[in-house]
Design an enzyme around this catalytic site. Structure first.
Site, PDB file in Angstrom:
ATOM      1  N   LYS A 235       8.031   0.639   0.699  1.00 21.18           N
ATOM      2  CA  LYS A 235       9.354  -0.143   0.210  1.00 21.18           C
ATOM      3  C   LYS A 235       8.631  -1.561   0.008  1.00 21.18           C
ATOM      4  CE  LYS A 235      13.279   2.360   1.824  1.00 21.18           C
ATOM      5  NZ  LYS A 235      14.352   2.337   2.963  1.00 21.18           N
TER       6      LYS A 235
ATOM      7  N   LYS B  55       9.285  12.890  -4.211  1.00 25.56           N
ATOM      8  CA  LYS B  55      10.740  13.340  -3.799  1.00 25.56           C
ATOM      9  C   LYS B  55      11.652  12.971  -4.613  1.00 25.56           C
ATOM     10  CE  LYS B  55      13.664  12.503   0.384  1.00 25.56           C
ATOM     11  NZ  LYS B  55      13.792  11.880   1.736  1.00 25.56           N
TER      12      LYS B  55
ATOM     13  N   LYS C 277      17.609   8.829  -5.840  1.00 32.36           N
ATOM     14  CA  LYS C 277      18.397   8.169  -6.493  1.00 32.36           C
ATOM     15  C   LYS C 277      18.127   6.849  -6.910  1.00 32.36           C
ATOM     16  CE  LYS C 277      20.981   7.182  -2.260  1.00 32.36           C
ATOM     17  NZ  LYS C 277      21.948   7.808  -1.266  1.00 32.36           N
TER      18      LYS C 277
END
Ligand code: TRP
Length: 330
Positions: free
Chosen positions: A114, A196, A199
């Site tokens: 992240k 993966k 969204k």
């Protein structure tokens, strides 16, 4: 009567849930809720580790709660609530920060990922995200934490911190186990099947949102990235086809081998069409129930308030034990 084992899991509220979060997480929660004493939390405190638009955060928080209920979690049986409604999460998180080493947090793969994606906002909350997650879990004396494979490291950290705390102060926390379901734990991106389904993917075709119309679902599956040998078989060398097989198996309740047999002579075009149709058909009733729940926001907020009240009562018990053991004046 023996007490039922406790399950806790959390879900981010930053958008419409995807087919990945449904199959990888929520559908398993629904099964588990028949047997266990469950808490399912919309983790809005975690959500703000990335900058959020206030209107959207609130909207998606409600959306997520409505989806959880629409997908089969019963607020009468499980405790459903927003993390920010129960202040014990933030309190315990602070305390656990003082029992977590920077060396441990430096190793967290999700933080590395992240922060690489979000270089202009690598904030302290993002860094201690796993500590808040540990607080979520430990507050409720959780036995089992159903999560996807990507969260295993966070659960390990939670166990380490809980063990460390218990060693100093006595048996305060139950040490939880990760529960990673065997099939469908990881639904991959339709465009890049070694990653993966997410969204936050920039490519809109990569991800099926539960709110997608039948046409959109079928179109996205048609465009799914596969390989060039036109043979429907589950294999490590065929991540795209394997992902579609996993999805089809989840939708139909069939074994992977059965699905392979069904499409042995079909070719990719027909296979993709069938997967798209199976998904669209499967999600239609959930979409209808979601729409019904969203049409009554007052009732939805009342459900959340009742959930928070139950959660807070349970969390408070652990938090007061923690405070007492540490030596805070009580
Ligand atoms: N970090 C989890 C995720 O991104 C969400 C989460 C927050 C969670 N708190 C939790 C999951 C506690 C399990 C238990 O998926």
């Amino acid at each position: 009567m023996t007490q039922r084992k406790r399950i806790f899991s959390g879900i981010q509220s930053t958008g419409i849930p995807t087919l990945g979060s449904f199959l990888g997480a929520i559908s398993n929660w629904e099964k588990l809720s028949a047997e266990y004493d469950c808490l399912f939390c919309v983790v809005d405190l975690h959500a703000i580790t990335v900058r959020q638009d206030p209107k959207e955060l609130r909207k998606y928080g409600r959306e997520m709660l409505a989806w959880l209920i629409a997908l089969g979690l019963d607020p009468e049986k499980s405790i459903l609530y927003y993390q920010s409604h129960v202040s014990a999460h933030a309190e315990l998180s602070w305390i656990l920060n003082c029992f977590t080493y920077m060396g441990e947090l430096n190793r967290m793969a999700q933080f590395k990922m992240k922060s690489a994606k979000n270089e202009e906002n690598i904030n302290a909350g993002l860094y201690s995200y796993p500590v808040l997650q540990a607080a979520d879990i430990l507050l409720y004396q959780t036995n089992m934490v159903p999560v996807g494979e990507d969260q295993r490291q966070h659960i390990e950290l939670c166990r380490d911190v809980a063990g460390r705390f218990n060693k100093i102060y006595g048996d305060i926390f139950t040490i939880p186990d990760a529960y990673i379901p065997p099939v469908g734990a990881k639904i991959m991106s339709l465009q890049n099947p070694t990653e993966k389904m997410s969204k936050s993917d920039d490519n809109l075709n990569a991800c099926i949102y539960l709110s997608d119309s039948t046409d959109t679902v079928i179109k996205k599956f048609k465009r799914a990235v596969t390989d060039s040998d036109n043979f429907v078989k589950f294999s490590e060398e065929k991540p795209g086809i394997s992902n579609l097989l996993t999805i089809y198996a989840c939708m139909t309740g069939k074994k992977i081998a059965e699905c392979e047999a069904t499409f042995a002579d079909a070719g990719y075009g027909a296979f993709k069409q069938a997967v798209g149709e199976a998904v669209a058909q499967n999600i239609a009733p959930y979409q209808a129930e979601h729409a019904r729940l969203m049409s009554d926001p007052a009732e939805l907020d009342a459900i959340a308030a009742r959930g928070a009240e139950k959660a807070a009562a349970s969390a408070e018990k652990t938090l007061s034990k923690v405070k007492e053991s540490i030596g805070f004046v009580i």
